[in-house]
Structures are given as structure tokens and as C-alpha cells.
Design a protein around this motif. Sequence first.
Motif, PDB file in Angstrom:
ATOM      1  N   ILE A 391     106.432 -75.766  42.223  1.00  0.00           N
ATOM      2  CA  ILE A 391     107.705 -76.852  42.444  1.00  0.00           C
ATOM      3  C   ILE A 391     108.215 -76.973  40.925  1.00  0.00           C
ATOM      4  O   ILE A 391     109.433 -76.853  40.981  1.00  0.00           O
ATOM      5  N   CYS A 392     107.452 -76.967  40.014  1.00  0.00           N
ATOM      6  CA  CYS A 392     107.981 -76.971  38.717  1.00  0.00           C
ATOM      7  C   CYS A 392     108.625 -75.933  38.242  1.00  0.00           C
ATOM      8  O   CYS A 392     109.752 -76.080  37.677  1.00  0.00           O
ATOM      9  N   ALA A 393     108.323 -74.664  38.738  1.00  0.00           N
ATOM     10  CA  ALA A 393     109.124 -73.568  38.042  1.00  0.00           C
ATOM     11  C   ALA A 393     110.343 -73.593  38.913  1.00  0.00           C
ATOM     12  O   ALA A 393     111.586 -73.048  38.425  1.00  0.00           O
ATOM     13  N   CYS A 394     110.243 -73.835  40.219  1.00  0.00           N
ATOM     14  CA  CYS A 394     111.660 -73.852  41.003  1.00  0.00           C
ATOM     15  C   CYS A 394     112.660 -74.663  40.402  1.00  0.00           C
ATOM     16  O   CYS A 394     113.829 -74.469  40.515  1.00  0.00           O
ATOM     17  N   ASP A 395     112.006 -75.903  40.195  1.00  0.00           N
ATOM     18  CA  ASP A 395     113.031 -77.172  39.616  1.00  0.00           C
ATOM     19  C   ASP A 395     113.615 -76.796  38.500  1.00  0.00           C
ATOM     20  O   ASP A 395     114.670 -77.023  38.000  1.00  0.00           O
ATOM     21  N   LEU A 396     112.759 -75.919  37.498  1.00  0.00           N
ATOM     22  CA  LEU A 396     113.391 -75.601  36.180  1.00  0.00           C
ATOM     23  C   LEU A 396     114.514 -74.769  36.374  1.00  0.00           C
ATOM     24  O   LEU A 396     115.408 -74.742  35.718  1.00  0.00           O
ATOM     25  N   LEU A 397     114.314 -73.437  37.159  1.00  0.00           N
ATOM     26  CA  LEU A 397     115.351 -72.483  37.161  1.00  0.00           C
ATOM     27  C   LEU A 397     116.659 -73.206  38.098  1.00  0.00           C
ATOM     28  O   LEU A 397     117.736 -72.967  37.702  1.00  0.00           O
ATOM     29  N   ASN A 398     116.451 -74.178  38.862  1.00  0.00           N
ATOM     30  CA  ASN A 398     117.448 -74.814  39.403  1.00  0.00           C
ATOM     31  C   ASN A 398     118.177 -75.773  38.620  1.00  0.00           C
ATOM     32  O   ASN A 398     119.294 -75.775  38.546  1.00  0.00           O
ATOM     33  N   SER A 399     117.473 -76.338  37.614  1.00  0.00           N
ATOM     34  CA  SER A 399     118.283 -77.251  36.571  1.00  0.00           C
ATOM     35  C   SER A 399     119.002 -76.648  35.670  1.00  0.00           C
ATOM     36  O   SER A 399     120.111 -76.912  35.392  1.00  0.00           O
ATOM     37  N   VAL A 400     118.559 -75.637  35.038  1.00  0.00           N
ATOM     38  CA  VAL A 400     119.105 -74.810  34.047  1.00  0.00           C
ATOM     39  C   VAL A 400     120.279 -74.113  34.609  1.00  0.00           C
ATOM     40  O   VAL A 400     121.437 -73.661  33.756  1.00  0.00           O
ATOM     41  N   SER A 401     120.520 -73.661  35.749  1.00  0.00           N
ATOM     42  CA  SER A 401     121.425 -73.022  36.261  1.00  0.00           C
ATOM     43  C   SER A 401     122.660 -73.933  36.709  1.00  0.00           C
ATOM     44  O   SER A 401     123.770 -73.711  36.384  1.00  0.00           O
ATOM     45  N   LYS A 402     122.009 -75.144  37.040  1.00  0.00           N
ATOM     46  CA  LYS A 402     123.168 -76.314  37.426  1.00  0.00           C
ATOM     47  C   LYS A 402     123.866 -76.763  35.883  1.00  0.00           C
ATOM     48  O   LYS A 402     125.074 -76.871  35.784  1.00  0.00           O
ATOM     49  N   TRP A 403     123.132 -76.557  34.986  1.00  0.00           N
ATOM     50  CA  TRP A 403     123.330 -77.021  33.509  1.00  0.00           C
ATOM     51  C   TRP A 403     124.461 -75.987  32.921  1.00  0.00           C
ATOM     52  O   TRP A 403     125.492 -76.221  32.484  1.00  0.00           O
ATOM     53  N   ALA A 404     124.008 -74.577  33.285  1.00  0.00           N
ATOM     54  CA  ALA A 404     125.029 -73.589  32.644  1.00  0.00           C
ATOM     55  C   ALA A 404     126.338 -73.704  33.478  1.00  0.00           C
ATOM     56  O   ALA A 404     127.493 -73.530  32.927  1.00  0.00           O
ATOM     57  N   LEU A 405     126.295 -73.986  34.841  1.00  0.00           N
ATOM     58  CA  LEU A 405     127.567 -74.025  35.723  1.00  0.00           C
ATOM     59  C   LEU A 405     128.395 -75.222  35.266  1.00  0.00           C
ATOM     60  O   LEU A 405     129.679 -75.148  35.239  1.00  0.00           O
ATOM     61  N   GLU A 406     127.751 -76.488  34.812  1.00  0.00           N
ATOM     62  CA  GLU A 406     128.598 -77.544  34.473  1.00  0.00           C
ATOM     63  C   GLU A 406     129.183 -77.282  32.779  1.00  0.00           C
ATOM     64  O   GLU A 406     130.030 -78.091  32.736  1.00  0.00           O
ATOM     65  N   ASN A 407     128.218 -76.883  32.175  1.00  0.00           N
ATOM     66  CA  ASN A 407     128.769 -76.842  30.741  1.00  0.00           C
ATOM     67  C   ASN A 407     129.231 -75.752  30.227  1.00  0.00           C
ATOM     68  O   ASN A 407     129.618 -75.489  29.128  1.00  0.00           O
ATOM     69  N   CYS A 408     129.244 -74.246  30.871  1.00  0.00           N
ATOM     70  CA  CYS A 408     129.647 -73.248  30.443  1.00  0.00           C
ATOM     71  C   CYS A 408     130.552 -72.444  31.432  1.00  0.00           C
ATOM     72  O   CYS A 408     130.605 -71.387  31.572  1.00  0.00           O
ATOM     73  N   SER A 409     131.341 -73.174  32.179  1.00  0.00           N
ATOM     74  CA  SER A 409     132.279 -72.735  33.133  1.00  0.00           C
ATOM     75  C   SER A 409     133.329 -71.889  32.713  1.00  0.00           C
ATOM     76  O   SER A 409     133.433 -70.799  33.093  1.00  0.00           O
ATOM     77  N   ASP A 410     133.853 -72.128  31.406  1.00  0.00           N
ATOM     78  CA  ASP A 410     134.947 -71.226  30.759  1.00  0.00           C
ATOM     79  C   ASP A 410     134.194 -69.800  30.435  1.00  0.00           C
ATOM     80  O   ASP A 410     134.850 -68.648  30.592  1.00  0.00           O
ATOM     81  N   ASP A 411     133.206 -69.880  29.748  1.00  0.00           N
ATOM     82  CA  ASP A 411     132.421 -68.827  29.260  1.00  0.00           C
ATOM     83  C   ASP A 411     131.791 -68.190  30.432  1.00  0.00           C
ATOM     84  O   ASP A 411     131.841 -66.625  30.473  1.00  0.00           O
ATOM     85  N   LEU A 412     131.459 -68.507  31.683  1.00  0.00           N
ATOM     86  CA  LEU A 412     130.926 -67.667  32.582  1.00  0.00           C
ATOM     87  C   LEU A 412     131.935 -67.308  33.279  1.00  0.00           C
ATOM     88  O   LEU A 412     131.877 -66.015  33.907  1.00  0.00           O
TER      89      LEU A 412
END
Length: 535
Positions: A391-412
Motif C-alpha cells: 500500500i505504501c509503495a503504490c501510494d508513493l507512485l500515485n502521489s509523485v505522478s500527481k505531483w508531476a502532472l500538477e506542477n510540471c504540465s508545461d514541461d511534460l
Amino acid sequence: MASSAGQIASTLSYSSTHTTRVLLKTILTPAGEDGSGWLGRRVLVGGWVKSFKEVFADADAPKDAVHPPPSPHDDVSSPSCLEILQCFRTIVKVLGGGVSHPGPPKLDSVNQDPPPTPPPQPSSLILQLNDGSCLASLQVLVDSSTASSSKILPTGTCILVQGTLQKLASGQRRDAVELKADGILHVGTVDQDYNSINKRIKDIPHLRPRTNTMGSVARIRDALNQATHSFFMDKEFLYVQVPVITSIDSEGFTEKFHVTTLLGSKRAKEDAALTKDDSNPIGQGTVKASFNKVGKKLEEHKGMDKSVKMDPEEIPKPATSSDLSGDFFSCQTYLTVSGRLHLEIYACSLGNVYSFGPRFRAQTSESKQHAPEMWMVEVEMGFSQLEDAMICACDLLNSVSKWALENCSDDLKFLATRTKTIMDRLQSMTSSPFQRISYEEAVAALKQVKDKKFKANIEFGMPLTTEQESYLADEIYKKPVVIHTYCKDAKPFYVRLNDDEQTVAAFDIVIPKTAILLVSKFEEKLAAGWNTDQR
């Protein structure tokens, strides 16, 4: 210098705690509401000139008026009286056969070409300024009276400029503001050959970060680092710094980078000189002869009767030197392969701990799983079950993916022009739960595949190959897959053995299209204390 900075801060409507300069991402990124909230504010910005444009104006026109280019449909201007008179004289001269007649004085002096006029100077300069904080650039309008174009126009010039933010004339772009400069506080000039190398800037190490690709990758990686630490801080994990240089071989079977100060030292040069002498005990000739003798003995042993045992003392050992007296460390030291053993010690006392840093493996491989240097997140959880770790590992990957989508939209979005599926991969990490299957279920699913020929045979008890893991995530389940409860023969010795003594408490996560094991070897910790019998 401090007093001048204080004066600048007092004239600006925005300043931060540590600097009077405003980052462009504050104005131009979505969080800045497309810059409209900054209209009319005086700011200080700095960066390098990414591109420029000179704007010329008529002598009688306002300085900010742009001289329009000539239109192909404009009428031809009417000839002057002087041009008509000159044409008439030429016709009379031709009809008269070259006979000269008295007439008015010659107008040759009037018809002489006027002296050349100096090239027009631009009335204003339009700069595209970038400071690396975001992909977008800020348009800066500089009047010719404010700064010399010869100093600030070359691409790559660094400037510190202050002015007022105003509405962009076109109003078409998202960053619908521009800076009307009223002062250039600093100019960092560039070499004349900068523009000639601009097209191959990616090949120059100290200029490479100015490329859009390297800048985007650096900003995304920074965001992922912040997301990782933020996640564990929210979950009340303790961050532990493990040593990079260590004498611990945490895995026992991985090739390691050795750390020594002997190479290039005086002793190393002396040893190199000795190895050229075949009479030296550890010379090159002696080593070669020793290995040749070993080979001959082994060849003789192959032809012997199996009942006849060979005396180990008869096999000469290759000459080696293990003297570390002149080295910086008194024992063998390496660049760390993993901080797992250090974290286990801390977990026994502090509970949930994690580490995030560089790990090194001297494995010759082109696989993305075995780069010489990798940054790894390693986690140890006290008093937890395998379910808790998954659960911890899946939540981590989910969290960092959301962070990247929300804060790096132009770069992505920019990187998506080259890697089409990058946005889809991140979306898949957040849109649906991960598929969980046991190792036994994974083997059964792969054995049912009839239209795919795998390079390695699928057998229970054998580790899954990258090709097989990729097929599970890409073709069968089409989402991230968590493979857990492995057969004990498919995992290393240090993984905890389950009560059935046939399986181990470990899992891997496979991401579609990448086939990279992002999380692996999360051991189950039933108590703060452990010993080798519990593994």
C-alpha cells in the motif's frame, strides 16, 4: 552592494525574503494566473536572452511605433520636377545628334548622389528572457535610450532588468504580459562565437542546461524529489542519510565500484614501474606464468582417474597484492550498492525510515535497471506486514505522478512532443488502482499466452524476465502490476521467508511501457528486532 539592493527592493511592489528578483515562473506559470494579476506592478527580473527583435520607427513617429514593411500593392511614387527636366534634356541631346546648344547652366551638381546615410538605429528592442524557472520566456520591451543594443542583444547575454508589467500588445498568448523596462542594472556579455555554437549548444556541458529538453528534465526531476520527501514527511517517516562510501557489501553478489587513493599516487607509479620487471614477485611476467601453470595443472587433472585426488598445494595461486597500508582506508571500501542494511538498523530503533540518494553498480549492461549510478528510494517499515508495504509503495507512485502532472504540465507537454506516451503513463498511475497478482498467478497467466514466443522459458521457481514482466503490464492487464509472494528460489537470500517456507514476503511493481521495476524488495518487518533466522 547591500545598500543598492535595499534601494531596489524599496521601489518594487514585490520582493521575497532572500532576493529582490522575481522568478519568471511566478508570473508565467498557471499558478500565476497567466500574469494578469501582475499588471501594473514594478518587478525586478533576471535571466538570459533567448531571442531578440529590433523595432525601427519613423523619425516623426512615436518611439514605440513600428515601421510597417513595404507592401507589394503600394503605388509607385510620382517623379519629381528635377527628374522630368533631366529626362527632357537627354531626349533633346539624342535628337540633336550630339550638337550642343546654349542653354541654362548644367545641373550635374544637382544630380549628384547624396552622401550615404548611416543605418537607422532601432527605437526599441524586444527580448525573450528566460531564467530557467519555467519553460516559458518573458517578453521584455527595452527603449534604445535605456540600454545599448550592441550590449544586450546577442543571444545568451545575461541581464538584470527592472520595469513595469503591462498588457501584451497582441493578447494572443497565455503569458499575456510583457515587461516595459526602465532600467538595466547588470549586463553579462557573451563571447562573439556564442551565436555560432548556439545550434550545437547541447554538446557543450556548461551550456547544455539552457536547452529546453535538459531544462525540462531538470525541473521534473526536482519536482519528483520534492514529491518524494513530501510524501514520507506526511506519513511521518524519518529520513536517514546512509553513507555513500562504505565497507559493507549489502547484497553480496553485485559488482561494486572500489574506492582507493592509490591510483595516481607515488606508490602507484612505483608499483607500475615494478610490474615491468619480470623478476618482481608480483610482476606481469610472474602473474602470466602463474596462470599458465594453473591451466596446465587443470588440463592434466582432466585426464586423471577421478579416484585420484589432486593436492591443492600443487596448484599455484596467482600472485596478488592486498597491501592497503598506503591507501586512505585500511580496508576494502566501495561506493554503496544499497543502504538497506543501514536502514534496517535504524528501523529496529526508530520505526518507519527511508533513504533517498545515489546507488552505484559496476554492471556492464544497457538495461535501464542497471545504470552505473541510480537514485533510489529505500524504505524500511517496523511492525508492518507485506500488505502495508505494498500500500505504501503504490501510494508513493500515485502521489509523485500527481505531483508531476500538477506542477510540471508545461514541461511534460513539451517532452510529450518527443515521447508521445509520457502523459498517458503518468495518467495511468493515478486513474485506476494497480493490479495485484501473486507470482504463481503471473506464471500461470504467461503460460496461457499462445501468440507470443518469449526468449526465456516460463517455469515456476525461475525469476521473471523483463520481457515477461513487460508483457503482463502492457498486454494482459494494461495497467501497473504488483507481483507479490514470490517463490523463494526466485528472490535473493535476504528476503523474509514466509511461514509456508516455500514463498517469500517480497513484491515488485511493473509500469506499462517501461518494464522498469520501480519498487522492489520491500521486506516484511514483523518486529523491530530481527536476526538471520528470520530472513
